[in-house]
Design a protein around this motif. Structure first.
Motif, PDB file in Angstrom:
ATOM      1  N   SER B 250       0.844  -1.197   0.000  1.00 23.19           N
ATOM      2  CA  SER B 250       0.000   0.000   0.000  1.00 23.19           C
ATOM      3  C   SER B 250       0.875   1.242   0.000  1.00 23.19           C
ATOM      4  O   SER B 250       1.761   1.375   0.853  1.00 23.19           O
ATOM      5  N   VAL B 251       0.610   2.142  -0.923  1.00 21.41           N
ATOM      6  CA  VAL B 251       1.435   3.351  -0.995  1.00 21.41           C
ATOM      7  C   VAL B 251       0.686   4.448  -1.750  1.00 21.41           C
ATOM      8  O   VAL B 251      -0.065   4.156  -2.682  1.00 21.41           O
ATOM      9  N   PRO B 252       0.831   5.714  -1.321  1.00 23.63           N
ATOM     10  CA  PRO B 252       0.294   6.817  -2.118  1.00 23.63           C
ATOM     11  C   PRO B 252       1.143   7.006  -3.384  1.00 23.63           C
ATOM     12  O   PRO B 252       2.371   6.903  -3.333  1.00 23.63           O
ATOM     13  N   VAL B 253       0.468   7.259  -4.495  1.00 24.63           N
ATOM     14  CA  VAL B 253       1.144   7.420  -5.786  1.00 24.63           C
ATOM     15  C   VAL B 253       0.638   8.705  -6.429  1.00 24.63           C
ATOM     16  O   VAL B 253      -0.572   8.973  -6.429  1.00 24.63           O
ATOM     17  N   TYR B 254       1.567   9.476  -6.957  1.00 23.07           N
ATOM     18  CA  TYR B 254       1.163  10.693  -7.648  1.00 23.07           C
ATOM     19  C   TYR B 254       1.906  10.762  -8.977  1.00 23.07           C
ATOM     20  O   TYR B 254       3.132  10.839  -9.019  1.00 23.07           O
ATOM     21  N   VAL B 255       1.164  10.716 -10.075  1.00 27.20           N
ATOM     22  CA  VAL B 255       1.759  10.761 -11.409  1.00 27.20           C
ATOM     23  C   VAL B 255       1.295  12.033 -12.104  1.00 27.20           C
ATOM     24  O   VAL B 255       0.113  12.383 -12.057  1.00 27.20           O
ATOM     25  N   ALA B 256       2.245  12.725 -12.747  1.00 28.04           N
ATOM     26  CA  ALA B 256       1.899  13.875 -13.590  1.00 28.04           C
ATOM     27  C   ALA B 256       2.745  13.780 -14.851  1.00 28.04           C
ATOM     28  O   ALA B 256       3.566  12.860 -14.990  1.00 28.04           O
ATOM     29  N   ASP B 257       2.547  14.721 -15.759  1.00 29.84           N
ATOM     30  CA  ASP B 257       3.227  14.596 -17.047  1.00 29.84           C
ATOM     31  C   ASP B 257       4.740  14.707 -16.915  1.00 29.84           C
ATOM     32  O   ASP B 257       5.472  14.089 -17.677  1.00 29.84           O
ATOM     33  N   ALA B 364      -4.344   9.053 -12.055  1.00 29.39           N
ATOM     34  CA  ALA B 364      -4.804   7.672 -12.228  1.00 29.39           C
ATOM     35  C   ALA B 364      -4.766   7.260 -13.697  1.00 29.39           C
ATOM     36  O   ALA B 364      -4.428   6.114 -14.029  1.00 29.39           O
ATOM     37  N   GLU B 365      -5.112   8.208 -14.577  1.00 32.38           N
ATOM     38  CA  GLU B 365      -5.143   7.935 -16.014  1.00 32.38           C
ATOM     39  C   GLU B 365      -3.730   7.640 -16.537  1.00 32.38           C
ATOM     40  O   GLU B 365      -3.508   6.668 -17.270  1.00 32.38           O
ATOM     41  N   LEU B 366      -2.763   8.499 -16.158  1.00 35.56           N
ATOM     42  CA  LEU B 366      -1.377   8.271 -16.581  1.00 35.56           C
ATOM     43  C   LEU B 366      -0.877   6.937 -16.045  1.00 35.56           C
ATOM     44  O   LEU B 366      -0.165   6.192 -16.721  1.00 35.56           O
ATOM     45  N   THR B 369      -2.548   4.055 -18.048  1.00 38.34           N
ATOM     46  CA  THR B 369      -2.175   3.909 -19.458  1.00 38.34           C
ATOM     47  C   THR B 369      -0.673   3.732 -19.653  1.00 38.34           C
ATOM     48  O   THR B 369      -0.255   3.105 -20.625  1.00 38.34           O
ATOM     49  N   GLU B 370       0.136   4.275 -18.742  1.00 38.95           N
ATOM     50  CA  GLU B 370       1.581   4.225 -19.004  1.00 38.95           C
ATOM     51  C   GLU B 370       2.381   3.411 -17.986  1.00 38.95           C
ATOM     52  O   GLU B 370       3.455   2.928 -18.315  1.00 38.95           O
ATOM     53  N   VAL B 371       1.878   3.277 -16.780  1.00 38.01           N
ATOM     54  CA  VAL B 371       2.651   2.548 -15.762  1.00 38.01           C
ATOM     55  C   VAL B 371       2.198   1.084 -15.684  1.00 38.01           C
ATOM     56  O   VAL B 371       3.023   0.166 -15.711  1.00 38.01           O
ATOM     57  N   ILE B 372       0.907   0.877 -15.612  1.00 38.44           N
ATOM     58  CA  ILE B 372       0.414  -0.503 -15.456  1.00 38.44           C
ATOM     59  C   ILE B 372       0.929  -1.418 -16.576  1.00 38.44           C
ATOM     60  O   ILE B 372       1.416  -2.519 -16.281  1.00 38.44           O
ATOM     61  N   PRO B 373       0.881  -0.988 -17.842  1.00 40.30           N
ATOM     62  CA  PRO B 373       1.362  -1.904 -18.888  1.00 40.30           C
ATOM     63  C   PRO B 373       2.831  -2.291 -18.708  1.00 40.30           C
ATOM     64  O   PRO B 373       3.219  -3.420 -19.029  1.00 40.30           O
TER      65      PRO B 373
END
Lengths: 262, 382
Positions: B250-257, B364-366, B369-373
């Motif tokens: 469990s961890v907070p995640v913050y993704v931006a461009d 969440a979108e980034l 689409t870009e991390v999960i794959p």
């Protein structure tokens, strides 16, 4: 005077009880407060000037075992009846402070014939919603010390500057034992007040006038409900009464017990 | 690797003098600060975010239970799960978890989870937690009975789900003369169970014995590594190697461009989460009897700082938050995966403290689409 008490362990079914004992005279069972297990303070020393003072640690406190089957106040009363039997005490004086005062009152209600005389010092145990007992479980150690003393300087030395792990764990164990018996209903037995009429021993209720933990109304209510009880207050003193005013409290208790024993 | 989108549903509108004048956002923090109009908007926004995570392809959407606090607005996680059940399609609906240690009537939890299993067509995951320290004050439950209540309630619920016939339940804390669950759950023998662990060896053993998913709570990676190793060891003692998916980080995640944007936006919301949301004095965190002396000794010896003393950099360095561009987040999660000795589920918090709806959905979108794959095949079995 007994400066250094004897240390004893009693083996009972369910565990071992640690106790301190000192002085000569009629036996006094002293029931400690939430804090103070295993302590032999000036108050005890003064009281031991006239009496055989026996101060056990309650189950889960100090050096006594946990006694897991002692789950609630009624179990604790039976536990102390076992302790009295084991010590061969038929009708000792019983003195209890704060949580120990509640316990002393319960013991005197359950077994009036086993209590020679009764002293309740700032006793908890009654449910008085209009005079709530402060939530000591929620206080920081610093807040607790500030709440315990009328004169904060008197409490200054109570906490070590750098508490080590063993000190913290010992405090946590004592508070856990207190919580076991008194989390809810909070430090009280709602049925106790109406049962106090059963007490037959001569009784003294003594309270510190500036009690910020257990409002003095609790002590006054005890004194109203226990048949024939006397009531006294000690001025300029907080809930940590036998830390802050040991001589005054020891005098009150000694003179009451001396009169009661005749 | 499986990925879930976890929500705490915080109430972020704290007064300016919060740090100076309030010991915690929980228990005694006045509810006059809850503005019903703002709170109402928050519930709908947060549920929208969970539904969006389902559409983005997260494997799970997760809710939890907290009481009397601005830290999280879900006193009943089952109500949140019910709100999601018929508006989502694919994701597991993870209740992480019901605080069965403080519930007066745990049979009700068995009933509600069984209902949720039907509403969600078998997508419900049932987490069980003891309840956080301050909740034992708030709901007047004796913390010295916490462990026993948890264990008894758990055993009762599992038996209620699985017993094909009526039974009576008598244990020290609960007595039911007639247990006869209607409905029985859809998933057989029962919905998957997740248990969060915070270092107790009893919990590791409990999970390993039942092959439950062991989920970390927020802590530095060096500490979580010890917990995961403890769980793996408990399984090894029983003669098996746990499926990686049974270990959830469990961890907070913050993704931006970009990294720069991510850090600029993440720092204030992470500081809110750890310094305000999780601000609590020791007495609230660990009421008497809530921990065994040996567990408390372990915590004291671990030398963990209280959350509110952690700097932003501490959080990043310790693996207590993962922040950056999709590429940086991917790299950092690979590192943490190695550092933790592997895990098969990531339980990520995207809606952090006062972050905006736009920030949360973009993050969440980034990620989707870009991390999960990139990370999907980590710890893939076979």
């Amino acid at each position: 005077m007994t400066d250094v008490p004897a240390e004893e362990f009693l083996d009972l079914d369910g565990g071992r009880v640690h106790l301190l004992r000192g002085g000569r005279g009629e036996p006094v069972l002293f029931l400690h407060a939430a804090g103070g297990a295993g302590s032999w303070l000036e108050f005890h020393r003064l009281l031991a000037g006239g009496f055989d003072v026996i101060a056990p640690d309650h189950p889960g406190f100090g050096k006594s075992d946990d006694f897991d089957e002692v789950e609630a106040m009624d179990d604790l009363v039976y536990h102390y009846l076992d302790v009295l039997d084991r010590l061969g005490l038929d009708r000792p004086h019983v003195v209890g402070a704060s949580f120990g005062g509640w316990l002393a009152a319960e013991l005197a209600v359950a077994a009036p014939h086993r209590v020679g005389s009764l002293v309740l010092l700032a006793p908890a145990g009654l449910r008085l919603p209009e005079h709530p007992i402060a939530d000591l479980f929620l206080m920081t150690p610093e807040e607790l010390v500030a709440a315990l003393f009328h004169d904060p300087a008197a409490g200054a030395g109570m906490l070590p500057a750098e508490p080590d792990v063993d000190f913290i764990l010992a405090q946590y164990r004592d508070m856990s034992a207190l919580a076991r018996f008194s989390w809810t209903p909070f430090l009280s037995n709602p049925k106790l007040e109406r049962r106090l009429r059963r007490i037959t021993a001569p009784a003294l209720v003594a309270c510190p006038a500036d009690d910020r933990l257990v409002p003095v109304e609790h002590g006054r209510r005890y004194a109203e409900r226990i048949p024939g009880a006397r009531y006294a207050e000690v001025a300029d003193c907080g809930h940590a009464m036998y830390f802050e005013r040991p001589a005054e409290f020891a005098d009150l208790v000694t003179s009451f017990l001396s009169g009661a024993s005749r | 690797m499986k990925f879930s989108f976890f929500h705490l549903m915080p109430y972020p509108y704290l007064p300016d003098d919060f740090d100076e004048n309030y010991p915690s956002s929980a228990l005694t923090f006045p509810n006059s600060f809850f503005d019903p109009k703002l709170g109402n908007q928050l519930y709908h926004r947060y549920l929208d975010e969970l539904e969006y995570a389902d559409r983005l392809g997260f494997d799970g959407i997760a809710v939890n239970e907290h009481h009397q606090t601005a830290y999280g607005l879900m006193p009943s996680p089952n109500i949140m799960a019910a709100a999601l059940a018929r508006r989502t399609e694919r994701a597991k609906i993870m209740v992480l978890g019901n605080a069965i240690g403080i519930r007066g009537n745990p049979l009700r939890v068995a009933e509600e989870i069984a209902m949720l299993d039907h509403l969600s067509n078998g997508r419900v995951v049932s987490g069980f937690v003891r309840g956080i320290g301050w909740e034992y004050f708030g709901h007047s439950i004796n913390p010295t009975r916490s462990r026993a209540r948890f264990n008894e309630a758990h055993d009762l619920i599992i038996k209620a789900w699985t017993s094909p016939e009526m039974f009576q339940w008598i244990s020290p804390n609960y007595e039911y003369r007639y247990v006869n669950l209607w409905p029985r759950p859809l998933q057989q023998p029962h919905p998957p169970v997740y248990i969060p662990g915070a270092g107790s060896t009893e919990t590791m053993k409990f999970c390993a014995e039942r092959r439950y998913t062991y989920m970390s709570v927020y802590a530095p990676a060096r500490v979580v590594r010890r917990w995961f190793d403890g769980y793996r060891q408990a399984a090894a003692d029983l003669g098996y190697v746990p499926d990686p998916e049974k270990i959830a980080f469990s961890v907070p995640v913050y993704v931006a461009d970009s990294d720069e944007q991510a850090h600029r936006e993440a720092q204030p919301v992470l500081e809110w989460l750890f310094r305000k949301g999780l601000k609590q004095p020791g007495a609230m965190h660990t009421p008497p009897g809530y921990m065994s002396p040996s567990s408390l000794r372990g915590v004291l010896m671990a030398g963990m700082k209280p959350f509110y003393e952690l700097s932003y950099q501490d959080l990043l360095d310790g693996g207590q938050a993962v922040v950056g561009s999709p590429g940086s987040v991917t790299r950092r999660l690979r590192e943490l995966h190695t550092e933790l000795g592997g895990f098969g589920q990531l339980n990520a918090l995207f809606s952090i403290g006062p972050s905006t709806h736009e920030q949360v959905t973009r993050s969440a979108e980034l990620f989707a689409t870009e991390v999960i794959p990139e990370l999907r095949t980590l710890d893939q079995v076979g």
